[in-house]
Every structure is written in structure tokens, then in C-alpha cells.
Design an enzyme around this catalytic site. Structure first.
Site, mmCIF file in Angstrom:
data_model
loop_
_atom_site.group_PDB
_atom_site.id
_atom_site.type_symbol
_atom_site.label_atom_id
_atom_site.label_comp_id
_atom_site.label_asym_id
_atom_site.label_seq_id
_atom_site.Cartn_x
_atom_site.Cartn_y
_atom_site.Cartn_z
ATOM 1 N N SER A 129 0.794 -1.230 0.000
ATOM 2 C CA SER A 129 0.000 0.000 0.000
ATOM 3 C C SER A 129 0.826 1.280 0.000
ATOM 4 C CB SER A 129 -0.956 -0.006 1.184
ATOM 5 O OG SER A 129 -0.264 -0.268 2.385
ATOM 6 N N HIS B 22 -5.617 -4.102 -1.670
ATOM 7 C CA HIS B 22 -5.437 -3.048 -2.686
ATOM 8 C C HIS B 22 -5.427 -3.597 -4.107
ATOM 9 C CE1 HIS B 22 -4.740 0.614 -0.339
ATOM 10 N NE2 HIS B 22 -4.194 -0.178 0.570
ATOM 11 N N LYS C 123 -12.162 -0.855 -0.312
ATOM 12 C CA LYS C 123 -11.214 -0.112 -1.156
ATOM 13 C C LYS C 123 -11.749 -0.032 -2.587
ATOM 14 C CE LYS C 123 -7.835 -0.767 2.292
ATOM 15 N NZ LYS C 123 -6.624 -1.353 2.818
HETATM 16 C C1 LIG Z 1 -6.544 -1.665 4.104
HETATM 17 C C2 LIG Z 1 -5.845 -2.907 4.366
HETATM 18 C C3 LIG Z 1 -6.303 -3.763 5.356
HETATM 19 C C4 LIG Z 1 -7.473 -3.424 6.237
HETATM 20 O O1 LIG Z 1 -8.683 -3.544 5.539
HETATM 21 P P1 LIG Z 1 -9.995 -2.860 6.177
HETATM 22 O O2 LIG Z 1 -11.134 -3.530 5.476
HETATM 23 O O3 LIG Z 1 -9.906 -1.405 5.922
HETATM 24 O O4 LIG Z 1 -9.951 -3.184 7.630
HETATM 25 C C5 LIG Z 1 -5.642 -4.960 5.532
HETATM 26 N N1 LIG Z 1 -4.575 -5.290 4.759
HETATM 27 C C6 LIG Z 1 -4.124 -4.479 3.783
HETATM 28 C C7 LIG Z 1 -2.961 -4.910 2.948
HETATM 29 C C8 LIG Z 1 -4.728 -3.263 3.563
HETATM 30 O O5 LIG Z 1 -4.265 -2.454 2.628
#
Ligand SMILES: *Cc1c(COP(=O)(O)O)cnc(C)c1O
Length: 395
Positions: A184, A212, A242
Site C-alpha cells: 500500500s 489493494h 477499497k
Molecule cells: C486496508 C488494508 C487492510 C485493512 O482492511 P480494512 O477492510 O480497511 O480493515 C488490511 N490489509 C491491507 C494490505 C490493507 O491495505
């Protein structure tokens, strides 16, 4: 004893402020979309994970309204007690089909998937082999598991192989390789095809966190589809929050995995299910991604254009291969200054990313593309980024 038991609250915050590491929350006044109002000011937003712009898609909003009217505002219970709806079953069947796996489970969040499921998949007698840049929620899940954690160099297959050889010698009960699909902070991808090949040699379980990647890679299906690895990755964790623009964590894989997760993941067992409106919006979001391919296409067109332009200005975009485009500045103060001027003077909203999220000397602004941006928006952002970058001697 005459001491203030909560004095550390203020002291710690003073420390954070002094080191320029305090998060200051800005408030959106309206929907999360490229043209939005933040703290009373209209800005161009370049920093959300809502890659496809689906958070404000009319069909998805309508699905949420309709379900809320029919089912109410809250779920009332954890999923295993009384919090699952026919909508939840519909989502899980649809999502499994979409991901080309046997089954899926809608969990509270992506974070909850990692912190609840990883400690059940591995424990004390096991070894987790983890990419050095994995997301914090993976790190927390592995800590909770009590398994031995071995870190391999970022995306480095030969280091991974060495670590697996060592793990095998140590006689672990299970070996689990865990990696983000898309990282990310840098927007680069795990070399999942190579990871799968190595894992198969060692009989290692593979856990990919594709938060992502979903909605973006593999026509929206994620990194497993991108590399044509369907059926060879044991656990796929994801997020509907996302690319899909709504909310919730997902697990995708075999029927055995989903039954195991349903019965064992502590976050799934102990945290309330999603409101029905959220579940219905998640269903609609998959339908939109399948029936309207223009969103995925747009986010990639914008990505290619924007990246080429900032690179030609002289910005360092690091290893970016996805709609996450870091502008790597180096010095944290300068990265923060760039973000501040862009926001205050140019109405461009990008987030400075500093330690501890990245190494101090790799401080940056992280830009993320969105399907709803127009060519004009991109050009406006580019000219501001060029102007302020020159002013601060970054480019
Ligand atoms: C955003 C993210 C999470 C968390 O996901 P949420 O649904 O926002 O709790 C976990 N792992 C990765 C790699 C992320 O980018």
C-alpha cells in the site's frame, strides 16, 4: 502513591507533535469523490482507496437504501448467532463466483480477517514467512498467533527460498507464506506467480492479503486472477472497503477454509455483523464492477498518464505498478510541506506518508488514482504538483 496515572497521554502526544508525526483528522462534508469538501474547502482528492469511484455510485447507494428500508439499520448480533441475512448468503455466493473459488465469507473488516484468522491458521509449532513490508494488520495477526515469524526481503524470491529451507530444517508443523498482493505504500505487487511455485516445492500454505489488488488488478478480480493462479492460493484475504467502495473484509478459498474460518476466527465469532445496507451495497458493487468495465479501464488510463507525467517532471515514483503512485521526497519535513502547500494554496488533497509507515528517508506524498477523475482534473493536479515541487526544490 502520588502520581498521575494518565500523564503519559499528554506526554506521548507532545512527543509525537514535536517529531512532526501527529495525524490531524480532516472532515469530509459530503461524499468521498474527487471533487469534495474538506474542512469547508473544495479540494481535488487524490488520496483514497476508492479507486473505482464506487463509494458514490447511484446503483450501490440505492441498493443500500432499499435494504435498509426492508431489513433495518443494524444486524443485531454476530454472524454466527443471528446476524447473517439471506443477503449475506447472496453476497458470499456471488463473491466466490467472482473470485473463482469454492466459497467466501464476509467478515467485519480486512483488519479483522488478519487479526482473527491468522492466529487460527498458525500457532506455536508453526512458522510464518512474511514479506518485510507487509501491512500492520498482518503483523498483528502473526503476533497473536504465537508462531515463529521469519521476514524475507521485500519481494525477494531467493531470500524467501532460503528462509523456507531454514524453516523446513527446523521441523515446523506448518509453514505459511504471507504477503500483501499490492503493497500500500509503494504500489508494487507481490511476485505471486514465483511465490506460488516456491511454496509448492516446500508444501507451504499461501496467504495473500489482496486489499489493494481487488477492484484494480485482473479486471477487478485481484492479484490471483492477474497471474492466472486460481486454485493455487490457499487463503485470499480482501476488503470491500477499497476498490469496491463499500465496507467489509473478505476471505476467499476452499469450502474447508470457509467452514474453518466461520467456526474459528475470533473476530468473526465475536464482532457484530454488518448492517444489511452494507451487505446489499457490497452485492451491488460486485454487480457494477462486472457490468461496467469502464471503471477499471479508467483508473488504469489515469494511472498510466499521471505516472508518466510526474516522472517526466523529475519525481521519483519508486516501484509503483498500480494506481498507488508515491511521490518520494525523502525528507519528512519537505514531504509534509509539499502536502501542506498543495492543500492550502492549490486545493489538492494528497497525504504525506512519513515514519513509521515508511522509512524516514523515504518520506513521500502518496497519490492514488480514481476512475471519476477527468483529464482536466489530472492536468490541474499535475500543474500544481509541478509548480510546488519546483518551489520547494524537489524537482
Ligand atoms: C486496508 C488494508 C487492510 C485493512 O482492511 P480494512 O477492510 O480497511 O480493515 C488490511 N490489509 C491491507 C494490505 C490493507 O491495505
Amino acid at each position: 502513591m502520588n502520581r498521575d496515572p494518565v500523564a503519559f497521554l499528554k506526554e506521548d502526544m507532545t512527543e509525537l507533535r514535536k517529531s512532526n508525526l501527529e495525524w490531524i483528522i480532516r472532515y469530509l462534508e459530503g461524499g468521498s469523490k474527487p471533487h469534495c469538501i474538506v474542512n469547508g474547502k473544495e479540494v481535488l482528492m487524490l488520496n483514497t482507496n476508492n479507486y473505482l469511484g464506487l463509494a458514490t455510485h447511484p446503483k450501490i447507494i440505492q441498493a443500500s437504501i432499499d435494504a435498509t428500508k426492508k431489513y433495518g439499520a443494524g444486524a443485531g448480533a454476530v454472524p454466527v448467532i443471528a446476524g447473517s441475512f439471506d443477503l449475506t448468503r447472496e453476497f458470499q455466493e456471488k463473491f466466490a463466483k467472482y473470485k473463482e473459488v469454492e466459497a467466501s465469507l464476509l467478515c467485519q473488516t480486512g483488519f479483522a480477517v488478519n487479526s482473527g484468522l491468522i492466529p487460527m491458521l498458525v500457532g506455536k509449532p508453526d512458522i510464518v514467512v512474511s514479506d518485510e513490508l507487509n501491512h500492520g494488520s498482518i503483523i498483528d495477526g502473526v503476533r497473536l498467533s504465537g508462531a515463529k515469524r521469519v521476514i524475507y526481503k521485500h519481494r525477494d524470491i531467493s531470500d524467501l527460498e532460503n528462509q523456507l529451507k531454514e524453516a523446513e530444517k527446523g521441523g515446523a508443523r506448518r509453514i505459511c507464506i504471507i504477503t500483501d498482493g499490492v503493497f500500500s505504500m509503494d504500489g508494487d505487487m507481490a511476485p505471486l506467480d514465483k511465490i506460488v511455485n516456491v511454496a509448492e516445492d516446500f508444501g507451504a500454505m499461501i496467504f495473500v492479503d489482496d486489499c489493494h489488488g481487488e477492484g484494480v488488478l485482473g479486471d477487478g478480480k485481484g492479484i490471483v486472477a492477474h497471474f492466472n493462479l486460481q486454485g493455487r492460493v490457499h487463503v485470499e484475504g480482501g476488503s470491500m472497503s477499497k476498490g469496491f467502495g463499500v465496507f467489509g473484509g473478505t476471505v476467499a478459498g476452499s469450502k474447508d477454509l470457509i467452514e474453518f474460518c466461520t467456526n474459528k476466527s475470533r473476530t468473526y465469532l465475536l464482532s457484530t455483523a454488518h448492517p444489511p445496507g452494507v451487505v446489499a451495497a457490497n452485492i451491488a458493487s460486485i454487480e457494477v464492477v462486472e457490468s461496467e468495465p469502464q471503471h477499471v479501464k479508467a483508473v488504469w488510463e489515469h494511472t498510466n498518464y499521471f505516472k508518466k507525467e510526474v516522472q517526466s517532471m523529475g519525481y521519483d515514483t519508486g516501484r509503483s505498478e498500480t494506481p498507488i503512485i508515491p511521490l518520494i521526497i525523502g525528507d519528512p519535513g519537505k514531504a509534509q510541506e509539499l502536502a501542506r502547500i498543495l492543500f492550502e494554496e492549490e486545493n489538492i488533497y494528497g497525504t504525506p506518508i512519513v515514519f513509521p509507515m515508511v522509512a524516514r528517508e523515504l518520506s513521500r506524498i502518496r497519490v492514488q488514482m480514481n476512475a471519476l477523475l477527468t483529464k482536466d482534473d489530472l492536468n490541474t493536479a499535475l500543474s500544481s504538483i509541478e509548480k510546488v515541487g519546483k518551489k520547494l526544490d524537489i524537482i
